[in-house]
Design a protein around this motif. Structure first.
Motif, PDB file in Angstrom:
ATOM      1  N   LYS A  43      12.960   7.067  -8.264  1.00 59.63           N
ATOM      2  CA  LYS A  43      11.599   7.102  -8.791  1.00 59.63           C
ATOM      3  C   LYS A  43      10.667   7.825  -7.827  1.00 59.63           C
ATOM      4  CE  LYS A  43      12.654   4.402 -12.307  1.00 59.63           C
ATOM      5  NZ  LYS A  43      12.604   4.856 -13.718  1.00 59.63           N
ATOM      6  N   GLN A  44       9.538   8.281  -8.351  1.00 54.83           N
ATOM      7  CA  GLN A  44       8.515   8.893  -7.519  1.00 54.83           C
ATOM      8  C   GLN A  44       7.741   7.821  -6.759  1.00 54.83           C
ATOM      9  OE1 GLN A  44       6.241  11.199 -10.405  1.00 54.83           O
ATOM     10  NE2 GLN A  44       7.298  13.068  -9.757  1.00 54.83           N
ATOM     11  N   ARG A  45       7.146   8.218  -5.637  1.00 53.82           N
ATOM     12  CA  ARG A  45       6.315   7.290  -4.884  1.00 53.82           C
ATOM     13  C   ARG A  45       5.087   6.924  -5.718  1.00 53.82           C
ATOM     14  NH1 ARG A  45       5.584   7.879   1.509  1.00 53.82           N
ATOM     15  NH2 ARG A  45       7.847   7.744   1.169  1.00 53.82           N
ATOM     16  N   GLU A  46       4.779   5.629  -5.765  1.00 60.95           N
ATOM     17  CA  GLU A  46       3.737   5.089  -6.619  1.00 60.95           C
ATOM     18  C   GLU A  46       2.605   4.491  -5.795  1.00 60.95           C
ATOM     19  OE1 GLU A  46       3.298   1.644 -10.133  1.00 60.95           O
ATOM     20  OE2 GLU A  46       5.070   1.739  -8.847  1.00 60.95           O
ATOM     21  N   PHE A  47       1.371   4.849  -6.129  1.00 63.76           N
ATOM     22  CA  PHE A  47       0.200   4.275  -5.493  1.00 63.76           C
ATOM     23  C   PHE A  47       0.005   2.831  -5.936  1.00 63.76           C
ATOM     24  CE2 PHE A  47      -4.315   3.231  -6.200  1.00 63.76           C
ATOM     25  CZ  PHE A  47      -4.739   3.173  -4.893  1.00 63.76           C
ATOM     26  N   LEU A  48      -0.297   1.949  -4.993  1.00 64.44           N
ATOM     27  CA  LEU A  48      -0.469   0.531  -5.286  1.00 64.44           C
ATOM     28  C   LEU A  48      -1.882   0.015  -5.049  1.00 64.44           C
ATOM     29  CD1 LEU A  48       2.769  -0.956  -3.704  1.00 64.44           C
ATOM     30  CD2 LEU A  48       2.330  -0.479  -6.127  1.00 64.44           C
ATOM     31  N   ALA A  49      -2.477   0.395  -3.932  1.00 59.40           N
ATOM     32  CA  ALA A  49      -3.775  -0.177  -3.588  1.00 59.40           C
ATOM     33  C   ALA A  49      -4.437   0.624  -2.484  1.00 59.40           C
ATOM     34  CB  ALA A  49      -3.617  -1.634  -3.142  1.00 59.40           C
ATOM     35  N   ASN A  50      -5.753   0.639  -2.505  1.00 61.13           N
ATOM     36  CA  ASN A  50      -6.552   1.301  -1.487  1.00 61.13           C
ATOM     37  C   ASN A  50      -7.700   0.394  -1.083  1.00 61.13           C
ATOM     38  OD1 ASN A  50      -9.377   2.958  -1.400  1.00 61.13           O
ATOM     39  ND2 ASN A  50      -7.812   3.946  -0.134  1.00 61.13           N
ATOM     40  N   ILE A  51      -8.058   0.436   0.198  1.00 61.80           N
ATOM     41  CA  ILE A  51      -9.218  -0.304   0.667  1.00 61.80           C
ATOM     42  C   ILE A  51      -9.979   0.540   1.680  1.00 61.80           C
ATOM     43  CG2 ILE A  51      -7.870  -1.519   2.432  1.00 61.80           C
ATOM     44  CD1 ILE A  51      -9.789  -3.934   1.939  1.00 61.80           C
ATOM     45  N   ALA A  52     -11.282   0.672   1.466  1.00 64.24           N
ATOM     46  CA  ALA A  52     -12.144   1.380   2.389  1.00 64.24           C
ATOM     47  C   ALA A  52     -12.631   0.430   3.476  1.00 64.24           C
ATOM     48  CB  ALA A  52     -13.329   1.981   1.644  1.00 64.24           C
ATOM     49  N   ARG A  53     -13.262   0.978   4.501  1.00 65.96           N
ATOM     50  CA  ARG A  53     -13.719   0.155   5.602  1.00 65.96           C
ATOM     51  C   ARG A  53     -14.765  -0.862   5.168  1.00 65.96           C
ATOM     52  NH1 ARG A  53     -13.047   0.033  10.935  1.00 65.96           N
ATOM     53  NH2 ARG A  53     -14.715  -0.863  12.219  1.00 65.96           N
ATOM     54  N   ASP A  54     -15.545  -0.525   4.125  1.00 72.73           N
ATOM     55  CA  ASP A  54     -16.558  -1.444   3.640  1.00 72.73           C
ATOM     56  C   ASP A  54     -15.989  -2.529   2.736  1.00 72.73           C
ATOM     57  OD1 ASP A  54     -18.029   0.771   1.085  1.00 72.73           O
ATOM     58  OD2 ASP A  54     -16.039  -0.105   1.299  1.00 72.73           O
ATOM     59  N   GLY A  55     -14.680  -2.521   2.510  1.00 70.98           N
ATOM     60  CA  GLY A  55     -14.036  -3.548   1.723  1.00 70.98           C
ATOM     61  C   GLY A  55     -13.812  -3.226   0.258  1.00 70.98           C
ATOM     62  N   ARG A  56     -14.304  -2.113  -0.213  1.00 73.89           N
ATOM     63  CA  ARG A  56     -14.075  -1.720  -1.606  1.00 73.89           C
ATOM     64  C   ARG A  56     -12.603  -1.435  -1.832  1.00 73.89           C
ATOM     65  NH1 ARG A  56     -19.091   2.204  -3.511  1.00 73.89           N
ATOM     66  NH2 ARG A  56     -20.768   0.694  -3.103  1.00 73.89           N
ATOM     67  N   THR A  57     -12.085  -1.887  -2.982  1.00 74.28           N
ATOM     68  CA  THR A  57     -10.667  -1.760  -3.288  1.00 74.28           C
ATOM     69  C   THR A  57     -10.441  -1.043  -4.601  1.00 74.28           C
ATOM     70  OG1 THR A  57     -10.644  -3.945  -4.340  1.00 74.28           O
ATOM     71  CG2 THR A  57     -10.094  -3.840  -1.999  1.00 74.28           C
ATOM     72  N   ASN A  58      -9.219  -0.546  -4.768  1.00 70.13           N
ATOM     73  CA  ASN A  58      -8.821   0.150  -5.980  1.00 70.13           C
ATOM     74  C   ASN A  58      -7.348  -0.137  -6.251  1.00 70.13           C
ATOM     75  OD1 ASN A  58      -9.091   1.963  -8.192  1.00 70.13           O
ATOM     76  ND2 ASN A  58      -8.180   3.593  -6.967  1.00 70.13           N
ATOM     77  N   TYR A  59      -7.010  -0.463  -7.516  1.00 71.12           N
ATOM     78  CA  TYR A  59      -5.645  -0.778  -7.906  1.00 71.12           C
ATOM     79  C   TYR A  59      -5.306  -0.109  -9.229  1.00 71.12           C
ATOM     80  CZ  TYR A  59      -6.595  -4.876  -4.915  1.00 71.12           C
ATOM     81  OH  TYR A  59      -6.957  -5.725  -3.889  1.00 71.12           O
TER      82      TYR A  59
END
Length: 120
Positions: A43-59
């Motif tokens: 499978k291809q590499r899959e993005f799971l989660a991101n977090i910025a220094r200010d605490g904002r997240t993305n899923y």
């Protein structure tokens, strides 16, 4: 050099939980964005989660409500709390981070990965 080392992977039953850690070390001034990815065989590499220094997240939708990314800025450590694990979550999990060195130089580094296996 900036190094990232993952830990916490292993074997867990479906429906179980696991927490991954990623320790950042080296000559750094600060860490900005931090991320988790995974890659299953074939499978291809899959993005799971991101977090910025200010605490904002993305899923992505595939893990929303089950996975939680967090960071300890004082200790330069990234975490991924994984709940309600499914067999489809079996993969090698990688952490990623980027930031600044002294003099405004930038760095961008990946960990070597940790295996997570979800099976009964």
């Amino acid at each position: 050099q900036v190094q990232l080392v993952e830990s916490g992977g292993g074997l867990v039953q479906p429906g179980g939980s696991l927490r991954l850690s990623c320790a950042v070390s080296g000559t750094i001034f600060s860490i900005s964005a931090m991320d988790w990815y995974r890659q299953a065989p074939g499978k291809q590499r899959e993005f799971l989660a991101n977090i910025a220094r200010d605490g904002r997240t993305n899923y992505p939708d595939s893990v929303k409500g089950r996975f939680t990314i967090s960071r300890d800025n004082a200790n330069n450590t990234l975490y991924l709390q994984m709940n309600s694990l499914k067999a489809e979550d079996t993969a090698v999990y990688y952490c990623h981070a980027a930031g600044l060195k002294a003099g405004a130089a930038m760095w961008n580094s990946w960990g070597q990965g940790t295996q997570v296996t979800v099976s009964s």
